[in-house]
Design a protein around this motif. Structure first.
Motif, short mmCIF file in Angstrom:
data_model
loop_
_atom_site.label_atom_id
_atom_site.label_comp_id
_atom_site.label_asym_id
_atom_site.label_seq_id
_atom_site.Cartn_x
_atom_site.Cartn_y
_atom_site.Cartn_z
N GLU A 166 -104.98 -58.14 136.82
CA GLU A 166 -106.31 -58.24 136.24
C GLU A 166 -106.27 -57.95 134.75
OE1 GLU A 166 -108.65 -55.49 138.57
OE2 GLU A 166 -108.53 -56.75 140.36
N TRP A 167 -105.48 -56.94 134.35
CA TRP A 167 -105.34 -56.61 132.92
C TRP A 167 -104.75 -57.81 132.18
CZ3 TRP A 167 -101.04 -56.45 129.75
CH2 TRP A 167 -101.26 -55.93 128.48
N GLU A 168 -103.69 -58.40 132.75
CA GLU A 168 -103.07 -59.56 132.11
C GLU A 168 -104.08 -60.68 131.88
OE1 GLU A 168 -99.62 -60.86 134.29
OE2 GLU A 168 -98.52 -59.01 133.86
N MET A 169 -104.89 -60.94 132.88
CA MET A 169 -105.90 -62.00 132.75
C MET A 169 -106.91 -61.65 131.66
SD MET A 169 -106.35 -63.00 136.78
CE MET A 169 -107.80 -63.97 136.48
N GLU A 170 -107.33 -60.38 131.61
CA GLU A 170 -108.32 -59.93 130.63
C GLU A 170 -107.80 -60.07 129.19
OE1 GLU A 170 -111.56 -58.84 130.74
OE2 GLU A 170 -111.56 -59.44 132.84
N VAL A 171 -106.51 -59.82 129.00
CA VAL A 171 -105.96 -59.90 127.63
C VAL A 171 -105.45 -61.29 127.29
CG1 VAL A 171 -105.41 -57.43 127.55
CG2 VAL A 171 -103.63 -59.06 128.24
N GLY A 172 -105.48 -62.20 128.27
CA GLY A 172 -105.11 -63.58 127.97
C GLY A 172 -103.72 -64.00 128.39
N ILE A 173 -103.06 -63.23 129.22
CA ILE A 173 -101.76 -63.64 129.76
C ILE A 173 -102.05 -64.44 131.02
CG2 ILE A 173 -99.55 -62.90 130.72
CD1 ILE A 173 -99.91 -60.28 129.06
N THR A 174 -101.62 -65.69 131.04
CA THR A 174 -101.94 -66.57 132.16
C THR A 174 -100.66 -67.06 132.84
OG1 THR A 174 -101.88 -68.60 130.85
CG2 THR A 174 -103.98 -67.38 130.90
N ASP A 175 -100.84 -67.74 133.95
CA ASP A 175 -99.70 -68.32 134.66
C ASP A 175 -99.01 -69.40 133.82
OD1 ASP A 175 -100.10 -66.65 136.81
OD2 ASP A 175 -101.31 -68.11 137.92
N GLU A 176 -99.73 -69.96 132.86
CA GLU A 176 -99.12 -70.97 131.99
C GLU A 176 -98.12 -70.36 131.00
OE1 GLU A 176 -103.01 -71.64 131.60
OE2 GLU A 176 -102.66 -72.37 133.62
N GLU A 213 -93.02 -69.76 130.37
CA GLU A 213 -91.91 -69.93 129.44
C GLU A 213 -91.82 -68.74 128.48
OE1 GLU A 213 -89.44 -72.14 129.64
OE2 GLU A 213 -90.47 -72.84 131.46
N LEU A 214 -92.96 -68.26 128.04
CA LEU A 214 -93.00 -67.08 127.17
C LEU A 214 -92.43 -65.87 127.91
CD1 LEU A 214 -93.88 -65.60 124.58
CD2 LEU A 214 -96.13 -65.33 125.64
N LYS A 215 -92.81 -65.69 129.17
CA LYS A 215 -92.31 -64.58 129.97
C LYS A 215 -90.79 -64.68 130.14
CE LYS A 215 -96.54 -63.91 132.64
NZ LYS A 215 -97.16 -64.02 133.97
N LYS A 216 -90.31 -65.89 130.40
CA LYS A 216 -88.86 -66.09 130.56
C LYS A 216 -88.13 -65.73 129.27
CE LYS A 216 -88.84 -69.77 134.02
NZ LYS A 216 -88.54 -71.20 134.26
N ARG A 217 -88.69 -66.14 128.15
CA ARG A 217 -88.05 -65.89 126.85
C ARG A 217 -88.04 -64.39 126.53
NH1 ARG A 217 -84.35 -65.90 123.71
NH2 ARG A 217 -84.72 -66.08 121.50
N ILE A 218 -89.13 -63.70 126.81
CA ILE A 218 -89.17 -62.25 126.55
C ILE A 218 -88.19 -61.53 127.48
CG2 ILE A 218 -90.63 -60.19 126.70
CD1 ILE A 218 -92.90 -61.93 125.54
N LYS A 219 -88.09 -61.97 128.74
CA LYS A 219 -87.10 -61.38 129.65
C LYS A 219 -85.69 -61.60 129.11
CE LYS A 219 -85.37 -61.55 134.38
NZ LYS A 219 -85.43 -62.23 135.67
N GLU A 220 -85.43 -62.80 128.62
CA GLU A 220 -84.11 -63.12 128.06
C GLU A 220 -83.80 -62.20 126.87
OE1 GLU A 220 -82.40 -66.81 125.49
OE2 GLU A 220 -83.48 -67.35 127.33
N ILE A 221 -84.78 -61.97 126.02
CA ILE A 221 -84.60 -61.08 124.87
C ILE A 221 -84.31 -59.66 125.35
CG2 ILE A 221 -85.79 -59.98 122.92
CD1 ILE A 221 -87.27 -62.75 122.57
N ALA A 222 -85.04 -59.21 126.38
CA ALA A 222 -84.81 -57.87 126.93
C ALA A 222 -83.40 -57.75 127.48
CB ALA A 222 -85.84 -57.56 128.03
#
Length: 149
Positions: free
Chosen positions: A117-127, A130-139
């Protein structure tokens, strides 16, 4: 939101500062939702243990970049509160296997729901996959860099 509040988020701020800000704000939000539990960001350790049954203290040290002493203190707190349990590893009696208790199992889905719910409220969506994958890769690259150093 007034200008003073978000002045810290500038175009020339280090990328990692933005990530840190997102993390801190999510933690603050979650803390308000679970204030009775007095867990703060320690819930992330419960989630890791939940997702990785029989993991070790060393796994947590590597994942979260905390000292062994700090992780041990957090684990004692979580064990005392009834969220996790430690069992001696039969393959190495000097190490423990970590698992969530029934209380920990009940917490994780609730936490994930509110986190989503927090993710949705701040604008993190299922779309943003690719951004999530890239941040995981950086981590992961950051973890490798420390291991190699």
């Amino acid at each position: 939101m007034d200008e003073e509040y978000h002045q810290a988020i500038r175009d020339n701020s280090p990328f990692i500062a933005w990530i840190h800000n997102i993390s801190l704000n999510q933690q603050k939000y979650m803390k308000t939702k679970f204030s009775k539990l007095d867990l703060g960001h320690d819930v992330r350790y419960i989630m890791y243990i939940y997702d990785n049954p029989n993991c070790s203290q060393d796994d947590l040290v590597n994942m979260f970049g905390q000292s062994k002493g700090n992780i041990a203190k957090i684990l004692r707190k979580l064990e005392d509160k009834g969220f996790i349990e430690r069992q001696t590893n039969p393959e190495n009696r000097r190490k423990y296997m970590l698992n969530t208790t029934d209380k920990g199992h009940e917490l994780v889905p609730k936490f994930r729901k509110i986190s989503k719910e927090w993710e949705m409220e701040v604008g993190i969506t299922d779309e943003d996959i690719e951004l999530k994958k890239r941040i995981k890769e950086i981590a992961l690259n950051g973890m490798k860099l420390i291991e190699e150093g």
